[in-house]
Design a protein around this motif. Structure first.
Motif, PDB file in Angstrom:
ATOM      1  N   ASP A  59      34.371  43.358  50.477  1.00 29.11           N
ATOM      2  CA  ASP A  59      33.718  43.437  49.166  1.00 29.11           C
ATOM      3  C   ASP A  59      34.752  43.590  48.047  1.00 29.11           C
ATOM      4  OD1 ASP A  59      31.376  43.713  47.421  1.00 29.11           O
ATOM      5  OD2 ASP A  59      32.055  45.795  47.219  1.00 29.11           O
ATOM      6  N   LYS A  60      35.758  44.421  48.262  1.00 27.31           N
ATOM      7  CA  LYS A  60      36.800  44.642  47.252  1.00 27.31           C
ATOM      8  C   LYS A  60      37.603  43.366  46.997  1.00 27.31           C
ATOM      9  CE  LYS A  60      36.350  48.949  46.086  1.00 27.31           C
ATOM     10  NZ  LYS A  60      36.043  49.336  44.723  1.00 27.31           N
ATOM     11  N   PHE A  61      37.942  42.649  48.069  1.00 30.13           N
ATOM     12  CA  PHE A  61      38.766  41.450  47.917  1.00 30.13           C
ATOM     13  C   PHE A  61      37.983  40.247  47.404  1.00 30.13           C
ATOM     14  CE2 PHE A  61      41.743  43.848  50.631  1.00 30.13           C
ATOM     15  CZ  PHE A  61      42.883  43.721  49.846  1.00 30.13           C
ATOM     16  N   LYS A  62      36.668  40.345  47.337  1.00 23.96           N
ATOM     17  CA  LYS A  62      35.856  39.284  46.719  1.00 23.96           C
ATOM     18  C   LYS A  62      35.996  39.304  45.203  1.00 23.96           C
ATOM     19  CE  LYS A  62      32.319  38.976  50.281  1.00 23.96           C
ATOM     20  NZ  LYS A  62      30.950  39.348  50.658  1.00 23.96           N
ATOM     21  N   LYS A  63      36.389  40.444  44.671  1.00 22.54           N
ATOM     22  CA  LYS A  63      36.559  40.590  43.227  1.00 22.54           C
ATOM     23  C   LYS A  63      37.942  40.089  42.823  1.00 22.54           C
ATOM     24  CE  LYS A  63      33.579  44.635  43.167  1.00 22.54           C
ATOM     25  NZ  LYS A  63      33.491  46.068  42.969  1.00 22.54           N
TER      26      LYS A  63
END
Length: 184
Positions: A169-173
């Motif tokens: 989820d963090k690396f999707k940003k």
């Protein structure tokens, strides 16, 4: 222009306050007063000590020694809260004192010398000293809370087995300047 250093410091203190808040929210007053043995502190005692420390350190902290004559440190380690409301009122009083002292600071204040027990610290050093002290005790509170709640404990960080999904989820940003507490 926003002082990002002081803003970051305030975010860290807010984060640890929130961890303490969320810990106590999961517990009964009986749990908060639990002591595994006579030499251990309960969450109630830890809160009492933190509040005493906060009021002493942050009251007039730029002009008076951080160890006030009126502080009764040894009494902070004696259980005395008679209700959860009383404890939470004190908890909030300590944090309000801290935030009222730090919030108006300017970058130029960080190198001023203040004293704790006649030992000189820059304001920045005193802030970091207390940030470490409070996070240490809040970690103790979380540990006691986890012991008391067992499998009914609601994780306050990334739950076990959830790191991959959390990181995904963090690396999707997109990359950007953010504080880790922004999503909490």
């Amino acid at each position: 222009m926003e002082n990002t250093r002081l803003s970051g410091i305030l975010k860290q203190f807010n984060y640890y306050k929130e961890v303490g808040d969320k810990t106590m929210a999961q517990l009964s007053f009986e749990d908060i007063n639990y002591q595994p043995n006579a030499d251990s502190n309960s969450i109630s005692i830890i809160v009492k000590h933190m509040v005493g420390n906060m009021l002493s350190r942050w009251t007039n902290f730029l002009t008076e020694d951080g160890e006030k004559e009126w502080r009764q440190r040894d009494q902070e380690f004696e259980a005395s809260y008679t209700s959860l409301d009383e404890l939470l009122i004190d908890w909030q009083k300590g944090w309000t004192c801290l935030f009222d002292a730090i919030s108006p600071l300017k970058e130029s204040d960080l190198n001023k010398i203040i004293y704790i027990r006649n030992e000189g610290h820059t304001v920045a050093e005193a802030i970091f000293r207390q940030l470490g002290h409070y996070s240490y005790h809040i970690g103790q509170m979380v540990y006691i809370g986890k012991l008391r709640k067992g499998d009914k404990w609601t994780s306050l960080s990334i739950p076990r087995g959830s790191s991959k999904a959390y990181n995904s989820d963090k690396f999707k940003k997109s990359k950007g300047k953010r504080h880790f507490t922004d999503d909490l």
